[in-house]
Motif scaffolding. Structure first.
Motif: not given
Length: 443
Positions: A123-127, A145-147, A399-412
């Protein structure tokens, strides 16, 4: 943390010539032969009963997550809008399932919960959906999973440990909310013109980008402020680089940390080459100070340049209302930590000398060789920059710096408005006096 409310907006070079180039060609040819042998083994028709569950090509061809497009780029605003549209569709279709394994999931494991994991990653596009559904954690799932881990700033080990499982189980509507919040932040940043050359510190991601002509020239791991002493967001310009800097302790560090240390160990200042300097520039002997007094002495606490200096070899200066800066550190091992929220507000930069070479490349007389020579002298040397280089500390958790590659980080720093996004809040709590910080010295 009111300073967050107005948020605004490589590899190493190697020169191979002559015999080295010939040697490289031989090595490449050898690698090609070896890879051919591996491929033949993988393609062999009789490799055991696990053949239908293992495809090494999936791991080798996992999509690259990194991009040389900088985070602060007009292209990224388009990509994050695209991601919002995709996540809106995911939410409208019911989101993704929670992954609830009874065993630790990693390659080779067979468990019914792997089907949940496969569905979640599809669903998230990783597999790829062509990987199909089964109970087997095969190399397709391992690569996916690594992606996923790479997109969330996690170690890419293919194992569903605590942090990976928590990130997987953040609901799709929460991720959509996170994307919307960060779209607003990026839009505010894009309203301000960026320099031709600039540095970005993304605080939640704990990394630094050096950007030139809208391309990432360097990307360095960083250590930023812990929750109790957060790094601020800011926009400034680099004024100078100091090789072999003196370190002057902020008043807060003197009161919270150095005073208690001196009460326990009167040799602490001497052992760490810290001198007391009065308003007339004269040195004051530590034994003349009452370290049990209610207030710290009104003196400058200044550490000499050297290997144990809190900033080690380098300090990068720029005007800042919070008196923060970027610097080297003698405690390099902390860069290997997953959660790099360790400082008192300043930013430590791994491989900072690479960044310094990039900063000074337009300043005459400062080649890599000259920088290294001066550092070896241990002589304090300020170097004003000859050209304009911006510096921007930002708080971007999606953010996303590449098509279909969405990055998330903890809201520290808990700025996104949802407690579930601040997952790793067991780190960054106030530490006792004497702990190792970028602004505090080792005991």
């Amino acid at each position: 943390m009111s300073n967050k409310s107005g948020i605004v907006a490589l590899s190493r070079r190697a020169l191979l010539t002559g015999a080295a180039a010939a040697a490289g060609a031989v090595a490449i040819a050898g690698q090609a032969v070896a890879q051919t042998a591996i491929d033949e083994l993988i393609s062999a028709p009789k490799r055991g009963n696990w053949d239908d569950q293992f495809d090494a090509k999936a791991s080798r061809t996992a999509a690259a997550v990194t991009s040389n497009t900088p985070m602060l780029s007009a292209n990224n605003f388009i990509y994050i809008q695209q991601a919002i549209t995709e996540y809106q569709a995911i939410v409208a279709n019911g989101g993704w399932p929670q992954v609830t394994p009874s065993v630790k999931l990693k390659i080779g494991v067979i468990d019914p919960s792997v089907q949940q994991l496969r569905q979640r990653l599809m669903i998230s596009g990783d597999l790829p959906r062509s990987a199909g559904m089964s109970n087997s954690f095969d190399s397709y799932v391992d690569g996916a999973v690594k992606r996923f881990q790479a997109r969330h700033g996690l170690p890419q080990d293919g194992v569903l440990g605590e942090f990976t499982l928590k990130a997987l189980n953040v609901p799709a509507d929460t991720r959509l909310m996170q994307l919307n919040v960060n779209q607003q932040r990026l839009q505010a940043m894009m309203n301000k013109p960026l320099e031709q050359r600039y540095i970005v510190v993304n605080i939640p991601a704990a990394y630094v980008e050096a950007v030139e002509n809208d391309r990432v020239a360097l990307r360095n791991t960083a250590i930023v402020g812990r929750i109790s002493r957060p790094s601020p967001t800011l926009d400034s310009k680099v004024s100078d680089v100091i090789l072999n800097p003196y370190w002057t302790s902020p008043r807060s560090i003197v009161e919270k940390d150095i005073m208690p240390l001196m009460q326990k160990d009167p040799t602490y200042l001497a052992r760490n080459s810290i001198r007391l300097i009065d308003a007339q520039g004269q040195e004051v002997a530590p034994e003349t100070i009452d370290w049990f007094a209610p207030k710290a002495p009104n003196l400058m606490f200044r550490q000499d340049p050297g290997k144990i200096n809190a900033m080690s070899s380098t300090k990068i200066n720029f005007p800042s209302a919070d008196a923060v800066y970027m610097h080297d550190t003698p405690t390099q091992g902390l860069f290997n930590k997953l959660m790099r929220f360790e400082s008192s507000g300043c930013v430590r930069v791994q491989n900072v000398r690479d960044l310094v070479v990039w900063l000074l490349k337009n300043t005459p007389g400062w080649s890599r060789q000259e920088i290294e020579r001066v550092i070896a002298t241990r002589v304090n040397t300020p170097i004003p920059l000859a050209d304009e280089v911006g510096v921007h500390w930002v708080y971007i958790t999606a953010w996303s710096a590449k098509d279909n590659i969405v990055q998330f980080r903890d809201d520290i720093y808990a700025e996104d408005g949802n407690a579930q996004l601040a997952l790793q809040t067991n780190i960054g709590v106030e530490k006792p006096a004497g702990s190792v910080e970028d602004d505090i010295l080792p005991q």
